[in-house]
Design a protein around this motif. Structure first.
Motif, mmCIF file in Angstrom:
data_model
loop_
_atom_site.group_PDB
_atom_site.id
_atom_site.type_symbol
_atom_site.label_atom_id
_atom_site.label_comp_id
_atom_site.label_asym_id
_atom_site.label_seq_id
_atom_site.Cartn_x
_atom_site.Cartn_y
_atom_site.Cartn_z
ATOM 1 N N ARG A 64 105.001 4.073 -39.255
ATOM 2 C CA ARG A 64 103.885 3.449 -39.944
ATOM 3 C C ARG A 64 103.675 2.024 -39.442
ATOM 4 O O ARG A 64 102.559 1.633 -39.118
ATOM 5 C CB ARG A 64 104.161 3.428 -41.453
ATOM 6 N N VAL A 67 102.995 2.482 -35.236
ATOM 7 C CA VAL A 67 101.932 3.317 -34.671
ATOM 8 C C VAL A 67 100.694 3.383 -35.574
ATOM 9 O O VAL A 67 99.579 3.182 -35.113
ATOM 10 C CB VAL A 67 102.440 4.754 -34.381
ATOM 11 N N LEU A 68 100.894 3.670 -36.858
ATOM 12 C CA LEU A 68 99.740 3.873 -37.730
ATOM 13 C C LEU A 68 99.122 2.552 -38.184
ATOM 14 O O LEU A 68 97.909 2.421 -38.222
ATOM 15 C CB LEU A 68 100.140 4.726 -38.948
ATOM 16 N N CYS A 69 99.969 1.572 -38.507
ATOM 17 C CA CYS A 69 99.479 0.258 -38.968
ATOM 18 C C CYS A 69 100.228 -0.865 -38.266
ATOM 19 O O CYS A 69 100.933 -1.639 -38.918
ATOM 20 C CB CYS A 69 99.667 0.108 -40.480
ATOM 21 N N PRO A 70 100.107 -0.965 -36.938
ATOM 22 C CA PRO A 70 100.853 -2.024 -36.244
ATOM 23 C C PRO A 70 100.373 -3.409 -36.677
ATOM 24 O O PRO A 70 99.274 -3.539 -37.224
ATOM 25 C CB PRO A 70 100.568 -1.768 -34.755
ATOM 26 N N PRO A 71 101.181 -4.428 -36.422
ATOM 27 C CA PRO A 71 100.845 -5.771 -36.926
ATOM 28 C C PRO A 71 99.608 -6.376 -36.259
ATOM 29 O O PRO A 71 99.121 -5.861 -35.264
ATOM 30 C CB PRO A 71 102.097 -6.594 -36.589
ATOM 31 N N ILE A 72 99.124 -7.444 -36.838
ATOM 32 C CA ILE A 72 98.032 -8.220 -36.234
ATOM 33 C C ILE A 72 98.633 -9.093 -35.131
ATOM 34 O O ILE A 72 99.641 -9.765 -35.352
ATOM 35 C CB ILE A 72 97.369 -9.119 -37.312
ATOM 36 N N PRO A 78 94.206 -6.459 -34.484
ATOM 37 C CA PRO A 78 95.355 -5.553 -34.613
ATOM 38 C C PRO A 78 95.863 -5.081 -33.245
ATOM 39 O O PRO A 78 95.088 -4.782 -32.349
ATOM 40 C CB PRO A 78 94.809 -4.380 -35.432
ATOM 41 N N VAL A 82 100.211 3.534 -29.463
ATOM 42 C CA VAL A 82 100.062 4.983 -29.669
ATOM 43 C C VAL A 82 101.435 5.639 -29.616
ATOM 44 O O VAL A 82 102.385 5.091 -29.049
ATOM 45 C CB VAL A 82 99.126 5.627 -28.615
#
Lengths: 514, 514
Positions: A64, A67-72, A78, A82
């Motif tokens: 999470r 891959v799904l919510c990587p940091p800013i 963002p 992948v």
């Protein structure tokens, strides 16, 4: 108590802790020795029902966050990462190019007297400065000072370090070995010449078991990413800078697997390769060092147990421009630390190697500037199974005041079960209400339904598996539709409405997440 | 068109379909050949960004349906199943007990003339009834009839089946081989004696590469469950009947890996062993047959493409009291079907084997009745990677009316991306609004943010990767805070409020789930 005795007492307490953690893991179904009914197999472990859920929770949380919510990123947008899942068995040329076939080896020496085997680079040799008597080899490790003192006394009277020249065995010519007494030997000259021992497991593919068909079990997940770098560029919309992340098994034929799941022969990694322009590499290296420390703190590892350690020049592989390890103070390393994750600036070494060995152009072409370059790589490479071990060690909290004598203080997000639903008795309609609540809650959280047994024993079990909330159904529930919530850490109880249970747990998890 | 020509045309169309599916998988990042830049490695595949998400979605859905929220049993109470994650490498005695070391083998024959190798049980031998001339061996498979006709003509004039006695090569004594012409040979007597070829990959553990150190990569995940049956009973609160479920890699050294990821050498399984009282085994066998069919239908495989096939007596292993395969009509099996999952009533065979070989008592003691017995086992064993292939084949929908010419009609729950956020242009504030929406939605769903490129091309890409909803930000969004939703299957567009996007997708996924 003398300082030494105190230190030894503390060491014993810590050792005991580790034994207790291993025992709890088996007793409650976190981790079992693999093939236990067949006497086990050294260096392999099986994850039981709760260990599997704990490991899945850490796996999913990393996925999470990566891959799904990587940091800013540093520029405010963002970061683009992948996922990938490459095969454990790849073309053997991959491991030639990566250097693993040639270099992924430990130099080993055998002792002909004791039949014991040692890593040559872990043996320290003490040679008497006065030229009198044999040299004494001692194995680096926990009891180094102790065994050194013992063997100094045995083979050289009560001499001290100042009377010896100290060298690594790996720096000594084999012709000198005849005068060295091995770490467990009684006479000199029993150590064999160091021999490289490759850590890759070999197998053979296809119907003919010839040497042409040798293949390897991957020693790390990272190479599967590098060999797919071009595929990912060609088939997705990523642009440099971007990352490719992978979680999966890796295998190393360790000579001495040890410390529970810390150094095993089959383990799981969570690795991400971040491809960026060489001029930005330093910025991204700093960025990932920060982000990765935050990750481990967010899931409950305390700052005092974490250490950011920069590799010294002698540790650094020649192509790396810097490596930091995030280390954790495990009971068996305390007061020292053991590696949990490495963050390495690998330059363009890997892509260059694969470009050369495969003959495939791996250059990146910037669409805007038309610049061609091989991206540089920042690699945060974490151990999933080591992460599980750190979470278990961190959570293990002895508490003589409660029946279980211990509880696991997991961050609720990582806890295998978020709540246990416990009817006070197995009659009077309690089980029916409990089952109904269980069916409702399990749609949203992993929860336990435990119907029979003395309630104290059931609380003790939930403490030992680290369940944040116990929800008890009793006769009052029948009257006023309320249930008792018991909090794991404080053991405090409060009464809430049966219909509020879902919202109560949801809020509890959310507040813990901050 | 003649019926035969029609059939052949249809076969070509289907074959083409499979080629297109494989090409799309590579082009869009679902599945790549492993080690492609090194020329690949036969029988191994890597999952790209979208293939990994698709596979994870199927993995998580199975885990949810089997471990976190298992179905309600025949008695109206929820079934009890726990998870497990055992090592790929176990003590080799596990595989002796399971019968894999002795029996997990295909009998192979080589042709000395052509150097080709065949599975003996796949060769059919035709012997002239008149005793004139050689026998003709033909390989079972897709072009069996065609190659049979050709070789009948070549070696025996235009004779028909009625002129031959037909037998399996494996039923023929080796002394007769001298008179058999191999499937690709030009003269008789070139086939070697059948030799067992074990499908387990071997490796060696520890520093000494002696035969004492042989170990195997697991050929199935099931045995890891059986050897932990006692550990799970001792460390959790499960009581018979209960299940243990595991998802993980398995390895088989297939002689002829083929049909994309259908028959590969490294693959993933989702297996559950359900332990029950022998008298209830028939009931649970029926129960799981129903439940497992529902599972595949729920995630979008259509009834017409699914088949429940009972194993005949000759297919059944001696200890099984019945096995059903859930088969799927893959393009390469059409009009036939290929195995997706097997549901087997395995009796107490596995526990008996491990009890005997390990010397560990594996009897279950019923706490209420004090009855002691070895539970019987019902095993629903599915292929995760085969499931991914079935999902891809089912979803692949040619549609000449749209620019991509094809779309993937995934069930939204399985789709790698639930929505794509597409600013109409890369200026005028569109990307900023898009990024804000992306950050909001990604907290709840895996979503794609794709900023630059012609909008038609971006729609085409989302069609090809099976994204149910495209959300477009344009100049009207700036004025009235609405966005365009484009539906994947119908290509219909509608306008919704920007702030309603999350709720819109949530509802779309929920309605699709029913």
């Amino acid at each position: 108590m003398s300082q030494a005795a105190e230190k030894s007492d503390q060491a014993t307490a810590l050792e005991k802790n580790m034994k207790e953690i291993v025992a709890l893991c088996k007793r409650r179904g976190f981790i079992y020795q693999a093939s236990e009914i067949y006497g086990g197999i050294n260096g392999f472990w099986d994850y039981g029902p709760l260990g599997t859920e704990l490991k899945n929770n850490l796996r999913d949380w990393w996925w999470r966050k990566m891959v799904l919510c990587p940091p800013i990123g540093p520029d405010g947008t963002p970061v683009d990462i992948v996922g990938l899942d490459s095969a454990i068995i790849q073309n053997p040329k991959v491991w030639v190019a990566s250097g693993h076939v040639g270099g992924f080896a430990d130099p080993m020496v055998d002792c002909k007297e004791t039949k014991l085997r040692y890593r040559a680079d872990h043996l320290i040799v003490f040679t008497p400065k006065d030229g009198q008597g044999s040299s004494i080899a001692v194995q680096e490790g926990d009891d180094f000072e102790e065994s050194k003192a013992r063997r100094f006394k045995k083979f050289a009277g009560k001499k001290t370090d100042a009377d010896f020249e100290k060298r690594a065995l790996s720096d000594i010519a084999f012709s000198e070995f005849a005068n060295i007494i091995g770490p467990d030997a009684s006479k000199p000259g029993t150590l064999t010449e160091p021999k490289a021992f490759n850590l890759l497991f070999e197998t053979k593919i296809g119907a003919v078991a010839s040497d042409d068909n040798v293949a390897y079990l991957r020693g790390e997940t990272a190479q599967g990413i590098f060999v797919n770098y071009k595929n990912v560029l060609d088939s997705s919309r990523v642009k440099v800078p971007f990352g490719i992340a992978q979680i999966g098994k890796a295998f190393r034929n360790e000579v001495n697997p040890r410390n529970f799941i810390f150094r095993s022969r089959e383990f799981e990694q969570m690795e991400m390769e971040f491809f960026c322009h060489p001029k930005d590499a330093k910025m991204w290296f700093d960025f990932w060092k920060e982000e990765r420390q935050k990750f481990w703190q967010e899931i409950g590892l305390t700052k005092g147990n974490l250490l950011m350690r920069e590799h010294g020049h002698n540790e650094l592989v020649f192509y790396s421009k810097g490596t930091f390890d995030i280390e954790y103070k495990f009971p068996f390393t305390d007061p020292g630390f053991g590696e949990l994750e490495g963050i390495a600036y690998r330059t363009d070494y890997d892509l260059t190697q694969h470009q050369t060995h495969s003959g495939t152009k791996l250059e990146y072409i910037d669409q805007t500037t038309n610049e061609r370059f091989l991206p540089h790589v920042i690699e945060p490479a974490a151990g999933l199974t080591r992460g599980v071990l750190a979470l278990l060690c961190e959570a293990f909290t002895p508490d003589p005041s409660r029946p279980s004598g211990v509880y696991l203080n997991f961050h609720p997000r990582l806890a295998p079960k978020k709540a246990a639903i416990l009817p006070l008795t197995a009659k009077d309609g309690h089980p029916e209400i409990a089952t109904k609540l269980y069916l409702e809650l399990r749609e949203e959280f992993p929860v336990d339904l435990d119907i029979k047994q003395n309630i104290g024993k059931r609380y003790a079990r939930q403490d030992e598996i680290g369940t944040p909330y116990c929800l008890t159904i009793d006769n009052d529930t029948l009257k006023d539709e309320t249930i008792t919530v018991r909090h794991r850490n404080s053991m405090k109880q409060e009464r809430i409405g049966l219909s509020n249970a879902k919202e109560f747990i949801r809020k509890g998890l959310e507040s813990a997440a901050q």
